[in-house]
Design a protein around this motif. Structure first.
Motif, PDB file in Angstrom:
ATOM      1  N   LYS A  21      71.891   5.252  36.623  1.00 19.52           N
ATOM      2  CA  LYS A  21      70.929   4.192  36.336  1.00 19.52           C
ATOM      3  C   LYS A  21      71.547   3.081  35.469  1.00 19.52           C
ATOM      4  N   CYS A  26      71.365   9.105  34.091  1.00 14.10           N
ATOM      5  CA  CYS A  26      70.642   9.794  35.167  1.00 14.10           C
ATOM      6  C   CYS A  26      71.158   9.312  36.521  1.00 14.10           C
ATOM      7  N   VAL A  38      65.534  12.205  35.260  1.00 15.10           N
ATOM      8  CA  VAL A  38      64.937  11.510  34.113  1.00 15.10           C
ATOM      9  C   VAL A  38      65.526  12.046  32.813  1.00 15.10           C
ATOM     10  N   CYS A  39      65.536  11.172  31.786  1.00 16.43           N
ATOM     11  CA  CYS A  39      66.079  11.540  30.487  1.00 16.43           C
ATOM     12  C   CYS A  39      65.308  10.771  29.419  1.00 16.43           C
ATOM     13  N   CYS A  42      65.217   6.745  30.081  1.00 19.58           N
ATOM     14  CA  CYS A  42      64.396   6.161  31.150  1.00 19.58           C
ATOM     15  C   CYS A  42      62.946   6.624  31.062  1.00 19.58           C
TER      16      CYS A  42
END
Ligand SMILES: [Zn+2]
Lengths: 471, 99
Positions: A21, A26, A38-39, A42
């Motif tokens: 991203k 991610c 996702v992390c 984000c």
């Protein structure tokens, strides 16, 4: 009264082909299980900080350079809004200091569309509406959100309002897609949402200097939708204007099934995004060395390939076959065939019409078929048959022609068949002689039948005219 | 002269989806006016020849390599949300398309 003129500007959102991203590590992947990429960054969790992806910046720079933009020092802004597709409640985008400014796109028909800017931003999450008809918001009970796409790098390419027809708008998107794919910036797959289009449309009297009030059309998911939506919108706006009503500045939603646009918001509230510089990111200032490095990896662009191909084939750059051959990536084959002695125009046409969507044949074999056709050893129809066989099974053109029984007929055999056809159908011959030109096709058909398709249609037509003149 | 009106505060509060009471509107109008007065002191300085900056640091081009790292566990992520369904966040009915 003068005619109406359509004025269109396009905003194209393009997902960049990075591994990760824009601001976090991610994966940038389409079609994964929801909410697995996702992390904290984000998802907008407290304390997380964005770090810019170098490759995304370089791909965006490639886009700018390919569109002849000036690549400038730039900064990021927060665009604040409340909608569940962004968990942070803002989108990081570029606002008044974008990366790429002031470019252009040259279309195959020779027209030019200005590019205002091409800036970097992050994509939003994907919402699905549940309980309404067909996943629509209207009547929905609640919505479900997948944040895999939130934070995926996008380049938004904004055109000048230089587009004047639906055809030109479609050509612009097709050319832009070809460039994005050629430079490796994106897979540009509209069906997967990697390329999305918004269109700003207004009407004015031809020759007028001032633009009319524009409507912005969203949800254009294919080039075909873009063309249909523009044609619909022209009819709608002209209908209003000719009825003395004003066009309202608003966002309209294209409905593909109904073939119409509809106003998206009943109470039009002007959005106030409260843009402010993103405090968690520093400025981007590409050095001359960095830019030169990016420029060095740019491939030859489609417009340049068209110029080269047109020169090799000896035709105009705006020739439709030139654009088709470049689009199909067959320009290398045509160039090689011409180098091996094939006629440029013939090579171009046969490649455009007979080799589309096929695995390209060996250039030498392709050139050989074209030479056989040019020498009159194969008719046009036979040459196409040999090419089809060459593409599907390969082999030597001479051998294929022999196996198919394609041997050029002696001229007197064809002449004999023509005379026989005339003698057998005196009524049709009289009518043909009397001016019914379309009966030429009838006689060509008879001669083809008599020669098992081996006669050259052009030669037969020429013989018919000769016989007519000699009556 | 007030640098920010009560109406301005109400507008900004609405944009930020803050539900302020009448008393809070008065209170924040006063406090924000003090903040803006401080900013006005800075604005009074002669900054001709000083380029605008978006950041206090001289630093530019802070970048990371395009290499994937670990993501969060989905169950853990969705457990933080008020509601989830089908591996996704469940949110109340949305009234319009995304802006
Ligand atoms: Zn992430």
């Amino acid at each position: 009264m003068t005619e109406w003129e359509m004025v269109v500007g396009l905003e194209v959102h393009c997902e960049l082909a990075t591994a990760t991203k824009l601001f976090c590590a991610c994966p940038n992947a389409f079609g994964d299980e929801p909410n697995t990429n996702v992390c904290p960054v984000c998802l907008g969790l407290p304390g997380s900080l964005p770090v810019l992806n170098r490759h995304a910046v370089e791909l965006a720079m490639r886009v700018g350079l390919a569109l002849h933009c000036s690549v400038e020092p730039s900064i990021f802004h927060r665009k604040n809004y409340f909608y569940p597709d962004m968990p942070k409640d803002y989108q990081i985008s570029q606002y008044d200091e974008p990366l790429n400014v002031g470019g252009r796109l040259d279309l195959p028909d020779g027209t030019r569309v200005g590019v205002t800017r091409a800036h970097l931003e992050e994509d939003t999450g994907k919402t699905t509406h549940v309980g309404g008809g067909g996943g629509r918001i209207h009547g929905a009970d609640h919505s479900l959100v997948d944040y895999n796409r939130a934070g995926v790098p996008l380049v938004e390419i904004v055109s000048e309002p230089d587009i004047r027809s639906a055809e030109q708008a479609k050509a612009y998107v097709n050319e832009l897609r070809a460039i994005l794919v050629a430079i490796g910036a994106s897979d540009a797959r509209m069906e997967e949402g990697s390329l999305r289009i918004d269109a700003n449309v207004s009407m004015r009297r031809a020759g007028a200097e001032v633009y009319g009030t524009r409507a912005e059309i969203k949800n254009l998911n294919s080039v075909r939708s873009l063309g249909r939506a523009l044609e619909y919108e022209v009819r709608r706006q002209v209908g209003r204007l000719e009825a003395g009503e004003a066009v309202v500045q608003e966002t309209r939603h294209w409905n593909e099934d109904e073939g119409r646009t509809s106003s998206m918001r009943s109470k039009e509230e002007a959005y106030d995004y409260r843009y402010f510089p993103e405090p968690d990111l520093v400025a981007l200032a590409p050095s001359a060395e960095w830019l030169a490095g990016v420029r060095a990896v740019l491939p030859v662009l489609p417009s340049e390939r068209r110029v080269d191909l047109a020169r090799v084939a000896g035709v105009a750059e705006t020739d439709a076959a030139v654009a088709a051959v470049v689009q199909q990536g067959l320009d290398g084959l045509v160039t090689a065939a011409v180098g091996a002695g094939a006629d440029g125009r013939l090579a171009l046409n046969r490649a455009a019409n007979e080799l589309a969507h096929a695995t390209p044949p060996d250039a030498g074999a392709f050139a050989k078929v074209l030479r056989m056709e040019a020498d009159g050893r194969l008719t046009a129809t036979q040459a196409k048959g040999v090419l089809a066989e060459l593409v599907s099974a390969g082999g030597d053109p001479e051998a294929i022609a022999a196996a198919k029984g394609f041997e050029a007929l002696e001229g007197d055999v064809v002449a004999g068949a023509v005379d026989a056809a005339i003698a057998a159908h005196p009524g049709e011959w009289e009518r043909y002689a009397g001016g019914e030109a379309k009966l030429a096709g009838f006689f060509v058909g008879k001669v083809m039948a008599a020669t098992a398709g081996k006669a050259d249609g052009k030669a037969v037509t020429a013989l018919l005219r000769e016989r007519l003149a000699g009556r | 002269m007030a640098l920010i009106s009560r109406d301005d505060v109400a507008h900004v509060a609405r944009l930020a989806r803050l539900d302020l009471t009448e008393a809070e509107l008065d209170q924040f109008a006063g406090q924000l006016a003090a903040v803006l007065e401080h900013a006005a002191d800075v604005a009074a300085l002669d900054t001709a020849g000083v380029p605008p900056t978006a950041h206090p640091f001289e630093l530019v081009n802070v970048l990371r390599d395009d290499v994937a790292g670990p993501c969060l566990d989905r169950d853990e992520v969705l457990a933080m949300a008020p509601a989830a369904e089908d591996g996704r966040f469940r949110v109340p009915r949305i009234l319009g398309e995304a802006p």
